[in-house]
Design a protein around this motif. Structure first.
Motif, PDB file in Angstrom:
ATOM      1  N   LYS A 129      -1.218  -5.849 -10.065  1.00 47.12           N
ATOM      2  CA  LYS A 129      -0.015  -5.316  -9.437  1.00 47.12           C
ATOM      3  C   LYS A 129       0.593  -4.254 -10.334  1.00 47.12           C
ATOM      4  N   CYS A 186       0.826  -1.216   0.000  1.00 50.85           N
ATOM      5  CA  CYS A 186       0.000   0.000   0.000  1.00 50.85           C
ATOM      6  C   CYS A 186       0.857   1.261   0.000  1.00 50.85           C
ATOM      7  N   SER A 236     -14.002  -5.414   0.893  1.00 56.85           N
ATOM      8  CA  SER A 236     -12.556  -5.244   0.941  1.00 56.85           C
ATOM      9  C   SER A 236     -12.038  -5.456   2.360  1.00 56.85           C
ATOM     10  N   TRP A 287      -9.449  -4.067   3.553  1.00 58.59           N
ATOM     11  CA  TRP A 287      -8.716  -2.893   4.015  1.00 58.59           C
ATOM     12  C   TRP A 287      -9.670  -1.843   4.568  1.00 58.59           C
ATOM     13  N   THR A 347      -9.065   2.340   0.274  1.00 60.16           N
ATOM     14  CA  THR A 347      -7.886   1.827  -0.422  1.00 60.16           C
ATOM     15  C   THR A 347      -8.238   1.433  -1.842  1.00 60.16           C
ATOM     16  N   TRP A 348      -7.654   2.141  -2.803  1.00 56.97           N
ATOM     17  CA  TRP A 348      -7.908   1.912  -4.231  1.00 56.97           C
ATOM     18  C   TRP A 348      -7.250   0.606  -4.662  1.00 56.97           C
ATOM     19  N   THR A 349      -8.019  -0.227  -5.382  1.00 56.34           N
ATOM     20  CA  THR A 349      -7.515  -1.507  -5.867  1.00 56.34           C
ATOM     21  C   THR A 349      -8.071  -1.756  -7.260  1.00 56.34           C
ATOM     22  N   ASP A 350      -7.250  -2.297  -8.139  1.00 54.24           N
ATOM     23  CA  ASP A 350      -7.658  -2.568  -9.514  1.00 54.24           C
ATOM     24  C   ASP A 350      -8.049  -4.032  -9.663  1.00 54.24           C
ATOM     25  N   TRP A 351      -9.365  -4.272  -9.797  1.00 52.60           N
ATOM     26  CA  TRP A 351      -9.885  -5.623 -10.012  1.00 52.60           C
ATOM     27  C   TRP A 351     -10.332  -5.843 -11.458  1.00 52.60           C
ATOM     28  N   PRO A 379      -5.926  -8.855  -7.151  1.00 44.30           N
ATOM     29  CA  PRO A 379      -5.973  -7.631  -7.950  1.00 44.30           C
ATOM     30  C   PRO A 379      -4.698  -7.425  -8.745  1.00 44.30           C
ATOM     31  N   ARG A 394      -3.129   0.154  -3.714  1.00 46.55           N
ATOM     32  CA  ARG A 394      -2.333  -1.057  -3.776  1.00 46.55           C
ATOM     33  C   ARG A 394      -2.587  -1.717  -5.134  1.00 46.55           C
ATOM     34  N   LYS A 395      -1.810  -2.665  -5.606  1.00 44.86           N
ATOM     35  CA  LYS A 395      -0.648  -3.288  -5.057  1.00 44.86           C
ATOM     36  C   LYS A 395       0.567  -2.772  -5.798  1.00 44.86           C
TER      37      LYS A 395
END
Length: 380
Positions: free
Chosen positions: A324, A203, A254, A256, A311-315, A322, A359-360
């Motif tokens: 990286k 993160c 999530s 987080w 927390t932003w995450t790309d799925w 997710p 992340r990530k």
């Protein structure tokens, strides 16, 4: 004087009595006035002295924390570490008792507890060092890592001495949630910690500390992402029979979170629902994506929750993990999309600042992030 006596003799007897009575009343009034002025002056001096003493004590306590005394190991040239001899049961009980302990009437400055759940080390530590710099007294750091990991940190690092007694964690297992509760419990021992944010070693912060701190401390809600779905990844993970938790109460979201002290206390002191997860959420029902979310549901905390993660995450690529981000993918456009590319509500008002972290990020991104941080994220 003789003339005054002559004048008094020339007056009738009743007039003489009236004149003397007036003099007596005037003398009494002057005496009372003098006494009152003296009393008011002495009270003002005493009150001012007391006020100054209280203000001095308040200022002195703003930068101090009030942790429950725990057995610690002291490192040479450094304050006590977070290591202690309590087992999980003792730790959770101690943390749940903190609000019941009588404390000083003066309140310390509220702090944000940053809870790092990591596999080994913190490869992005240089970026976080820049983020925390100059804000001592407004944050606390707690790190849960593999018990056999061998950290080598300089004594001036903000992460130095911040590891808590940890146990091995396996992805998807109930011990992930046990580690999160362990982090929360250690952080709750410091009463000045009022907000609790869970982060991983991948993160990064998207804004400067002042923005993150104000966003968390001033929020009227917690940030727990929790949703329902009939698919296999949500209701499909519900284990029958699970007493006291109905299928329609089961939630996913999530891992987080960002929560306030009240919810953190509920999590560590929960003896109703967490034992059910320990018993039924096996072998891999991913408790860290369901326990806190379902707790919010069964205890009807919806009015206190923003129902989103910070927390932003790309799925977008699909799969169980997710996307990286490596060094070659780090640029201003990507970070700006994470910072301001969304729309949400904050304290009842619409905003584009919906994520404070992302992340990530792989270890090789640290130099690029450190370079972009001063101009783009406002720190360093």
């Amino acid at each position: 004087m003789k003339e005054q006596l002559r004048d008094q003799r020339s007056l009738p007897q009743p007039a003489i009595l009236t004149f003397q009575l007036r003099k007596l009343i005037t003398f009494c009034l002057l005496l009372a006035l003098a006494f009152s002025m003296g009393f008011i002056t002495s009270f003002y001096v005493r009150d001012t002295t007391i006020t100054n003493l209280l203000q001095t004590a308040h200022v002195a306590n703003l930068s101090s924390s009030l942790p429950v005394p725990v057995q610690t190991s002291v490192m040479p040239g450094r304050t006590a570490t977070l290591m202690h001899e309590m087992n999980d049961e003792e730790l959770l009980w101690r943390a749940s008792m903190v609000p019941r302990i009588q404390r000083n009437s003066t309140k310390p400055a509220p702090k944000v507890a940053f809870l790092f759940l990591t596999r080994e080390e913190l490869p992005l530590a240089p970026l976080w060092e820049m983020f925390f710099k100059g804000n001592q007294g407004l944050f606390s750091i707690y790190v849960h890592s593999h018990p056999d990991s061998n950290w080598s940190l300089p004594s001036y690092s903000v992460f130095y001495g911040r590891r808590i007694p940890s146990k091995e964690v396996t992805w998807g297992s109930i011990n992930v949630m046990e580690a999160e509760r362990r982090l929360l419990a250690n952080a709750l021992l410091d009463f000045s910690n009022q907000r609790f944010v869970l982060l991983s070693e991948t993160c990064v912060p998207l804004f400067d500390f002042a923005t993150v701190y104000a966003y968390l401390i001033n929020s009227s809600l917690t940030f727990i992402d929790a949703y329902d779905d009939a698919g296999v990844s949500v209701r499909g993970r519900y284990r029958l029979p699970m007493p006291r938790i109905q299928l329609q109460q089961w939630r996913k979201g999530s891992q987080w979170f960002a929560m306030d002290r009240s919810l953190a206390l509920d999590v560590v002191s929960d003896e109703d629902y967490f034992p059910l997860f320990q018993k039924y959420c096996r072998p891999l029902c991913t408790a860290d994506e369901h326990y806190v979310q379902t707790l919010v549901s069964v205890r009807n905390y919806w009015s206190r929750n923003a129902n989103r993660t910070l927390t932003w995450t790309d799925w977008s690529r699909g799969g169980v993990h997710p996307a990286k981000f490596g060094r070659d993918q780090i640029n201003v456009e990507l970070l700006q999309r994470m910072r301001n590319g969304s729309s949400c509500s904050y304290n009842g008002m619409n905003t584009s600042v919906c994520f404070l972290f992302a992340r990530k990020f792989l270890p090789n991104t640290v130099s690029s992030l450190v370079r972009l941080a001063p101009k783009l994220m406002g720190f360093g």
